[in-house]
Enzyme design. Structure first.
Site, mmCIF file in Angstrom:
data_model
loop_
_atom_site.group_PDB
_atom_site.id
_atom_site.type_symbol
_atom_site.label_atom_id
_atom_site.label_comp_id
_atom_site.label_asym_id
_atom_site.label_seq_id
_atom_site.Cartn_x
_atom_site.Cartn_y
_atom_site.Cartn_z
ATOM 1 N N GLU A 239 29.077 36.622 -23.949
ATOM 2 C CA GLU A 239 28.994 35.212 -24.335
ATOM 3 C C GLU A 239 30.305 34.477 -24.075
ATOM 4 O OE1 GLU A 239 26.492 34.073 -27.737
ATOM 5 O OE2 GLU A 239 28.285 33.144 -28.579
ATOM 6 N N ARG A 265 35.295 0.545 -10.304
ATOM 7 C CA ARG A 265 35.679 -0.391 -11.365
ATOM 8 C C ARG A 265 37.006 -1.078 -11.028
ATOM 9 N NH1 ARG A 265 33.881 -3.252 -15.887
ATOM 10 N NH2 ARG A 265 35.506 -3.304 -17.491
ATOM 11 N N GLN A 276 48.534 4.496 -11.629
ATOM 12 C CA GLN A 276 49.024 5.869 -11.700
ATOM 13 C C GLN A 276 48.633 6.555 -13.006
ATOM 14 O OE1 GLN A 276 53.281 6.408 -11.335
ATOM 15 N NE2 GLN A 276 53.009 8.439 -10.446
#
Length: 376
Positions: A239, A265, A276
């Site tokens: 797991e 955008r 940056q």
């Protein structure tokens, strides 16, 4: 980057990714249903690393992780993918690796085909990660055992057909006094609880189960009495290593979505990608993703070599789960107000990621395991 994958492996990944996206175009509303479960079963996820003789895929750890990574990337329902992975690693694999021939023949075909859903009933309210102090007891009786006590936080618990559970059979033996059992949901004395209302993994029903003088035949003991602690830790190896590949897929999808968003955008007359501070945040997302991926692949490789891989499993679980959480926070910030809204899938990734730092052993437990492996 192909990480040395063969053409066949790369093709399998691409085909799985395409099939998952076609089968799950949108995230569901509410808990998964049997049709959802069957779709993933048809892709081989419910029995990926179970031997072919019992209906499984016979994959090694690395190929299993790669399959889960593709499903995690393509399926918008992370709760369903998690539920399927918990079924496979914490329930099917203990039976496959430690069960008798009769136990494997009875349960594994249904678990692999998706006909049966399994829940791992280990956690208790007061035991947490201390598996040597289980309050649920199993008392020997003629022909088997009587289970009594309460388990909690069982993924798939409210809908499971079968439970892999652990109980104290010798209180004086500590870690070696725990025994693993397969319990049929229909057995008298099995009482599942209603699903919890959780922060994340919303589509995966999780809850508790109470055992009240529940008779379990001797043939439904997994391994030998007293071997439960070893069996549980073995299942946690699967797991902690393979399950978290689904978060690699989620992270990769988030990076892709963030890149598309910041290129499109515009703010202050410039694309977000030109700032940056924005590009640096995405670089950090990518760095954490690829660092975690390499650790997870290393842990899987160790498992495929037959090594315990405790160190690498703990390192990879820690790195991937923490990266998933940090990356989801970054994605919400980069999407701004849209990332805060339900329905975009971005906020859901954040809620789902929080659980990854808790289940299968918290981040602090993983640090403790690493320290122990280093001799500290």
């Amino acid at each position: 980057m192909d990480f040395g994958w063969s053409t066949e492996q790369q093709t399998r990944y691409a085909e799985t990714l395409a099939a998952v996206r076609a089968a799950f175009p949108t995230a569901p509303d509410g808990f998964y249903d049997r049709k959802d479960w069957t779709r993933l079963a048809e892709l081989g996820l419910t029995g990926a690393c179970v031997p072919r003789a019992y209906g499984g895929g016979g994959l090694g750890a690395l190929d299993t992780a790669r399959l889960l990574e593709a499903v995690g990337r393509g399926c918008p329902d992370t709760g369903l993918v998690f539920a399927t992975a918990a079924h496979l690693f914490a329930c099917a694999m203990p039976i496959a690796d430690f069960g008798s021939a009769e136990l494997r023949a009875r349960w594994l075909p249904g678990l692999c085909s998706g006909e049966l859903i399994a829940g791992n009933a280990m956690t208790e309210a007061e035991a947490g990660s201390d598996v040597s102090r289980l309050a649920v007891t199993a008392t020997p009786v003629d022909g088997g055992w009587l289970l009594n006590g309460v388990k909690t936080f069982i993924s798939n618990g409210p809908v499971a057909d079968v439970y892999v559970t652990y109980a104290t059979t010798d209180p004086a033996a500590g870690h070696f006094g725990t025994t693993a059992f397969v319990v049929d949901r229909t057995a008298p004395g099995v009482h599942p609880d209603a699903p919890f209302d959780k922060l994340g993994m919303a589509s995966c029903p999780a809850g508790g189960v109470t055992f009240t003088d529940c008779f379990v035949p001797a043939g439904q003991v997994i391994g030998e009495p007293g071997q439960g602690g070893v069996i549980f830790q073995h299942s946690m190896g699967w797991e902690r290593t393979c399950l978290f590949a689904l978060f690699l897929g989620v992270q990769e999808e988030l990076v892709d979505r963030v890149l598309a968003h910041v290129r499109q955008r515009r703010q202050f007359g410039r694309a977000l990608a030109e700032f940056q501070s924005v590009s640096n945040r995405i670089v950090e997302m990518k760095l954490r993703l690829e660092s975690g991926r390499l650790l997870l692949y290393r842990a899987c490789w160790e498992m495929d070599q037959g090594d315990p891989s405790t160190l690498w499993s703990a390192l990879s679980k820690l790195a991937v789960s923490e990266a998933a959480l940090a990356g989801a926070i970054d994605a919400v910030q980069l999407f701004g107000g849209a990332g805060y809204l339900r329905g975009t899938g971005v906020e859901a990734a954040l809620r789902d990621a929080i659980g990854g730092t808790i289940f299968s052993g918290t981040s602090d437990i993983q640090r403790w395991l690493v320290a122990a492996e280093l001799g500290l």
